[in-house]
Design a protein around this motif. Structure first.
Motif, mmCIF file in Angstrom:
data_model
loop_
_atom_site.group_PDB
_atom_site.id
_atom_site.type_symbol
_atom_site.label_atom_id
_atom_site.label_comp_id
_atom_site.label_asym_id
_atom_site.label_seq_id
_atom_site.Cartn_x
_atom_site.Cartn_y
_atom_site.Cartn_z
ATOM 1 N N GLU B 46 -11.320 -21.082 -66.177
ATOM 2 C CA GLU B 46 -11.935 -21.157 -64.853
ATOM 3 C C GLU B 46 -10.970 -20.689 -63.761
ATOM 4 O OE1 GLU B 46 -13.035 -25.204 -65.085
ATOM 5 O OE2 GLU B 46 -14.667 -24.794 -66.482
ATOM 6 N N PHE B 47 -9.683 -20.977 -63.931
ATOM 7 C CA PHE B 47 -8.697 -20.469 -62.977
ATOM 8 C C PHE B 47 -8.671 -18.946 -63.039
ATOM 9 C CE2 PHE B 47 -5.543 -23.420 -60.883
ATOM 10 C CZ PHE B 47 -6.365 -24.519 -60.929
ATOM 11 N N HIS B 48 -8.801 -18.417 -64.243
ATOM 12 C CA HIS B 48 -8.836 -16.968 -64.439
ATOM 13 C C HIS B 48 -10.020 -16.357 -63.692
ATOM 14 C CE1 HIS B 48 -8.555 -13.185 -66.753
ATOM 15 N NE2 HIS B 48 -9.873 -13.235 -66.725
ATOM 16 N N GLU B 49 -11.196 -16.938 -63.897
ATOM 17 C CA GLU B 49 -12.426 -16.451 -63.250
ATOM 18 C C GLU B 49 -12.289 -16.484 -61.727
ATOM 19 O OE1 GLU B 49 -15.500 -15.197 -64.156
ATOM 20 O OE2 GLU B 49 -14.348 -14.816 -65.997
ATOM 21 N N ALA B 50 -11.865 -17.633 -61.205
ATOM 22 C CA ALA B 50 -11.783 -17.814 -59.754
ATOM 23 C C ALA B 50 -10.739 -16.877 -59.144
ATOM 24 C CB ALA B 50 -11.449 -19.269 -59.436
ATOM 25 N N GLY B 51 -9.634 -16.670 -59.852
ATOM 26 C CA GLY B 51 -8.576 -15.804 -59.336
ATOM 27 C C GLY B 51 -9.029 -14.361 -59.168
ATOM 28 N N LEU B 52 -10.008 -13.951 -60.011
ATOM 29 C CA LEU B 52 -10.520 -12.575 -59.918
ATOM 30 C C LEU B 52 -11.194 -12.307 -58.575
ATOM 31 C CD1 LEU B 52 -12.049 -12.031 -63.492
ATOM 32 C CD2 LEU B 52 -10.049 -10.898 -62.529
ATOM 33 N N GLU B 53 -11.709 -13.368 -57.932
ATOM 34 C CA GLU B 53 -12.412 -13.232 -56.650
ATOM 35 C C GLU B 53 -11.462 -12.810 -55.519
ATOM 36 O OE1 GLU B 53 -15.584 -13.684 -55.232
ATOM 37 O OE2 GLU B 53 -16.151 -13.287 -57.315
ATOM 38 N N LEU B 54 -10.185 -13.136 -55.655
ATOM 39 C CA LEU B 54 -9.236 -12.841 -54.575
ATOM 40 C C LEU B 54 -8.882 -11.355 -54.574
ATOM 41 C CD1 LEU B 54 -6.779 -15.876 -54.591
ATOM 42 C CD2 LEU B 54 -8.991 -15.624 -53.487
ATOM 43 N N ASP B 55 -8.693 -10.827 -53.368
ATOM 44 C CA ASP B 55 -8.404 -9.407 -53.187
ATOM 45 C C ASP B 55 -6.905 -9.147 -53.377
ATOM 46 O OD1 ASP B 55 -8.113 -6.806 -52.411
ATOM 47 O OD2 ASP B 55 -9.600 -6.957 -50.798
ATOM 48 N N THR B 56 -6.546 -8.506 -54.496
ATOM 49 C CA THR B 56 -5.133 -8.232 -54.793
ATOM 50 C C THR B 56 -4.512 -7.325 -53.733
ATOM 51 O OG1 THR B 56 -5.734 -8.321 -57.119
ATOM 52 C CG2 THR B 56 -3.535 -7.519 -56.621
ATOM 53 N N PHE B 57 -5.340 -6.389 -53.195
ATOM 54 C CA PHE B 57 -4.799 -5.462 -52.197
ATOM 55 C C PHE B 57 -4.327 -6.210 -50.951
ATOM 56 C CE2 PHE B 57 -5.360 -2.835 -48.411
ATOM 57 C CZ PHE B 57 -4.446 -1.833 -48.692
ATOM 58 N N VAL B 58 -5.166 -7.118 -50.444
ATOM 59 C CA VAL B 58 -4.792 -7.893 -49.255
ATOM 60 C C VAL B 58 -3.545 -8.729 -49.542
ATOM 61 C CG1 VAL B 58 -5.543 -9.659 -47.604
ATOM 62 C CG2 VAL B 58 -7.177 -7.977 -48.424
ATOM 63 N N GLY B 59 -3.509 -9.331 -50.736
ATOM 64 C CA GLY B 59 -2.352 -10.140 -51.126
ATOM 65 C C GLY B 59 -1.075 -9.316 -51.170
ATOM 66 N N THR B 60 -1.174 -8.111 -51.765
ATOM 67 C CA THR B 60 -0.009 -7.239 -51.865
ATOM 68 C C THR B 60 0.451 -6.806 -50.470
ATOM 69 O OG1 THR B 60 -0.955 -6.413 -53.916
ATOM 70 C CG2 THR B 60 0.928 -5.208 -53.043
ATOM 71 N N LEU B 61 -0.539 -6.428 -49.632
ATOM 72 C CA LEU B 61 -0.219 -6.004 -48.264
ATOM 73 C C LEU B 61 0.543 -7.098 -47.520
ATOM 74 C CD1 LEU B 61 -0.667 -3.757 -46.131
ATOM 75 C CD2 LEU B 61 -2.714 -4.990 -45.410
ATOM 76 N N ASN B 62 0.053 -8.341 -47.653
ATOM 77 C CA ASN B 62 0.717 -9.454 -46.968
ATOM 78 C C ASN B 62 2.111 -9.725 -47.530
ATOM 79 O OD1 ASN B 62 -0.879 -10.137 -44.858
ATOM 80 N ND2 ASN B 62 -1.963 -11.787 -45.881
#
Lengths: 95, 202
Positions: B46-62
Motif C-alpha cells: 500500500e505504501f508502494h501504491e500511494a507513493g506512485l501518486e506523488l510527482d517525482t518531478f516536483v520532488g526532484t525540482l524541490n
C-alpha cells in the motif's frame, strides 16, 4: 583577529564543487529509481541519501573543521538513532 | 587578552549549543521516520501504491532548489569572512528566493492533492486501504512540518542578514550567520531523507 585565524574559510569554488556532487547524486538516485531493483531499491535510496547527508554535514555544516568532541557528539546522535531504529524493528521482526 | 579568550569561548559554546538544539530537531523528525519505517514494514504494497501518486518531478525540482539554497548560505559565510558584505547579502537574498520557490512548489503540490480530495480526514482518504491512509498521513505531517521549518529558517536567516547590515555580524564575528546556516542545512538534510522515502521508493 586571532579568532579569525582559527576559523576555516571555505572557498566559493569548493562550495560549488560540493553542490555539483550533491546534484549528481540526486539525479543518480532519481535515475536508478526507474529500474526495478526489488529488495535493493530501499537499500540504494537510503545509501545515496546517507552519502548526500554526510556530505552536507561535513562540508556545508563545517563539521570537518570542528573539534573532535563535536564530531563524536554528532556521530553519537546518529548512532543513537540507528540503535532506536534497530531495537524497534527487533520488536516487529520477532513478534 | 581576556577579551579575546571570552570571544573564543563564546564561539565554541555557541556552536555546540546550536548542535545540541539541532539534535532535538533531528529526533523530532527521527521519531516520524521511525513511524514511517514501521508502517512501511507492515504495509509494503500500500505504501508502494500511494507513493506512485506523488510527482517525482516536483520532488526532484524541490531537492535541487534546496541544495542550491544550501550552497548560497554556505557561500554567504565565505563572503562575510572575506569582508564582502554586499555579496553575502546578495547570496542571502538568492536563498530567500529559492526558499520561496520551494514553498510555491509545495503549495501547488498540496492544492493538487486537495483537488483530488486527498487531505487528512477527507472522504476519499477514509475509504482507502489502511496502509495508504497511513502513508498520506505521514506525507502531510512530515512535509508540512518540514515546510514549517523552511519558514522558520527564512526568519532566522533574515536576522543574520539584518546583523550583517547592522554590523553585528562581521568577518570577526560570524557566529550568528553560521548558526543560522546550520539551521538551514538541517532543513536541507531532512529533505535529503524525505525525498527518497516519499517520492522515489515506489
Amino acid at each position: 583577529m586571532e579568532e579569525h585565524d582559527k576559523q576555516h574559510v571555505t572557498s566559493y569554488y569548493t562550495n560549488g564543487v560540493i553542490l555539483v556532487v550533491l546534484l549528481f547524486l540526486t539525479f543518480f538516485s532519481v535515475f536508478i529509481a526507474e529500474f526495478d531493483l526489488k529488495a535493493l531499491t530501499l537499500f540504494v535510496a537510503i545509501s545515496v541519501a546517507t552519502v548526500k547527508g554526510s556530505i552536507v554535514v561535513m562540508n556545508f555544516m563545517h563539521l570537518r573543521y570542528e573539534k573532535k568532541f563535536t564530531k563524536y557528539m554528532v556521530l553519537g546522535v546518529f548512532v543513537l538513532f540507528a540503535i532506536v531504529l534497530i531495537i524497534t524493528f527487533f520488536d516487529y521482526w520477532f513478534r | 587578552m581576556s577579551d579575546h579568550e571570552e570571544h573564543v569561548i563564546d564561539r565554541e559554546s555557541g556552536t555546540m549549543g546550536m548542535w545540541l538544539f539541532l539534535f532535538t530537531e533531528l529526533f523530532l523528525f527521527g521519531g516520524l521516520f521511525l513511524v514511517y519505517a514501521v508502517f512501511r514494514y507492515m504495509h509494503p504494497a500500500e505504501f508502494h501504491e500511494a507513493g506512485l501518486e506523488l510527482d517525482t518531478f516536483v520532488g526532484t525540482l524541490n531537492t535541487v532548489v534546496l541544495l542550491i539554497s544550501s550552497m548560497t548560505v554556505a557561500m554567504s559565510i565565505t563572503a562575510v569572512q572575506k569582508k564582502n558584505n554586499a555579496l553575502a547579502l546578495g547570496l542571502l537574498a538568492i536563498t530567500t528566493i529559492l526558499a520561496l520557490v520551494f514553498m510555491v512548489n509545495k503549495y501547488f503540490e498540496w492544492t493538487h492533492k486537495f483537488h483530488l480530495v486527498i487531505y487528512p480526514g477527507s472522504p476519499v482518504l477514509e475509504n482507502m486501504e489502511r496502509g495508504e491512509l497511513l502513508f498520506y498521513g505521514l506525507y502531510f505531517i512530515m512535509t508540512g512540518l518540514h515546510a514549517l521549518h523552511v519558514i522558520i529558517g527564512l526568519i532566522v536567516l533574515f536576522f543574520a542578514g539584518y546583523g550583517i547590515m547592522k554590523g553585528t555580524v562581521t568577518s570577526e564575528r560570524t557566529l550568528l550567520l553560521e548558526n543560522a546556516g546550520l539551521y538551514w542545512h538541517l532543513v536541507d538534510l531532512i529533505w535529503i531523507f524525505l525525498f527518497p522515502l516519499m517520492y522515489l521508493i515506489t
